[in-house]
Design an enzyme around this catalytic site. Structure first.
Site, PDB file in Angstrom:
ATOM      1  NE  ARG A 149       1.487  -5.135  11.150  1.00  0.00           N
ATOM      2  CZ  ARG A 149       2.847  -5.204  10.870  1.00  0.00           C
ATOM      3  NH1 ARG A 149       3.446  -5.182  10.667  1.00  0.00           N
ATOM      4  NH2 ARG A 149       2.622  -4.347   9.361  1.00  0.00           N
TER       5      ARG A 149
ATOM      6  NE  ARG B  16       5.610  -0.861  10.497  1.00  0.00           N
ATOM      7  CZ  ARG B  16       4.600  -0.826   9.478  1.00  0.00           C
ATOM      8  NH1 ARG B  16       4.660   0.027   8.733  1.00  0.00           N
ATOM      9  NH2 ARG B  16       3.667  -0.767  10.445  1.00  0.00           N
TER      10      ARG B  16
ATOM     11  CE  LYS C 125      -2.008  -1.292   4.258  1.00  0.00           C
ATOM     12  NZ  LYS C 125      -2.308  -2.229   4.113  1.00  0.00           N
TER      13      LYS C 125
ATOM     14  NE  ARG D 108       7.154  -3.165   6.494  1.00  0.00           N
ATOM     15  CZ  ARG D 108       6.279  -2.705   6.509  1.00  0.00           C
ATOM     16  NH1 ARG D 108       5.683  -2.590   5.512  1.00  0.00           N
ATOM     17  NH2 ARG D 108       5.161  -3.146   7.596  1.00  0.00           N
TER      18      ARG D 108
ATOM     19  NE  ARG E 158      -4.967  -1.388   9.680  1.00  0.00           N
ATOM     20  CZ  ARG E 158      -3.788  -1.154   9.072  1.00  0.00           C
ATOM     21  NH1 ARG E 158      -3.872   0.599   8.762  1.00  0.00           N
ATOM     22  NH2 ARG E 158      -2.373  -1.287   9.413  1.00  0.00           N
TER      23      ARG E 158
END
Ligand code: AMP
Length: 192
Positions: free
Chosen positions: A145, A134, A14, A128, A89
């Site tokens: 998640r 993060r 995204k 990532r 969401r």
């Protein structure tokens, strides 16, 4: 205004595709994840609350997110359109967004769902995590998640199918190839 939602599970691309869409169509980016991370790094009260949910891989409660989104939207300068990234969401967030846009005579023109298999999502997010810094890009949180996405976020797809603006796009393969498919979908809607 030409308003877009870029939708999909965590790791579906995204953020990457948003950047390219913004550049091509000159839209304003609203990413609830980015806003929350900024609140955390500014150590605000909102950031401190949000952090607890984010670190557990859970959604920040609708009551917090919807108010935050509305403030951000109200503060916008004149714009050709908005790309909503990571929002809505939940179905309640989708309803709130519809109401907020309706009040201004606006609507969502296209909701683009980037479809990616879970195995690929986990691979991408772990990769990532090596550089993102993060706190939620670790295996345990990633798995949570994805579960949260499947139970609370995936139902948002039906909301936009009913609205008649849904477009599913395979989010696997090269970044430019996916972007080309997104542009075709956007251009078709813009001409309609
Ligand atoms: P993202 O950067 O979009 O992957 O978001 C990172 C995290 O921020 C999510 O896992 C949630 O904990 C929180 N978050 C971001 N956007 C929302 C939203 N629209 N509703 C609830 N929580 C959100």
């Amino acid at each position: 205004m030409f308003n877009i939602i870029i939708f999909g599970p965590p790791g579906s691309g995204k953020g990457t595709q948003s950047e390219k869409i913004i550049e091509r169509y000159d839209l304003t980016h609203i990413s609830t994840g980015d806003i929350l991370r900024q609140e955390i790094s500014d150590n605000t009260e909102l950031g401190q609350t949000a952090r607890q949910f984010i670190d557990r891989g859970e959604l920040v409660p609708d009551s917090i997110i919807i108010g935050m989104l509305e403030n951000k939207f109200n503060a916008l300068q004149k714009s050709k359109g908005v790309i909503f990234d990571g929002f809505p969401r939940t179905v309640d967030q989708a309803r709130a967004l519809k109401e907020m846009l309706n009040k201004r005579g606006e609507r969502i023109c296209i909701m683009i769902n980037l479809e990616v298999e879970n195995e690929e999502l986990i691979d991408r997010l772990l990769k990532r995590g090596e550089t993102s810094g993060r706190s939620d890009d670790n295996l345990e949180t990633i798995e949570k998640r994805i579960k949260v996405y499947e139970s609370l976020t995936a139902p948002v797809v039906d909301f936009y199918k009913n609205e008649g603006c849904y477009m599913g796009i395979k989010g696997e393969g090269g970044i430019d190839e996916i972007f080309r498919k997104i542009c075709m979908a956007i251009d078709t809607k813009r001409m309609a």
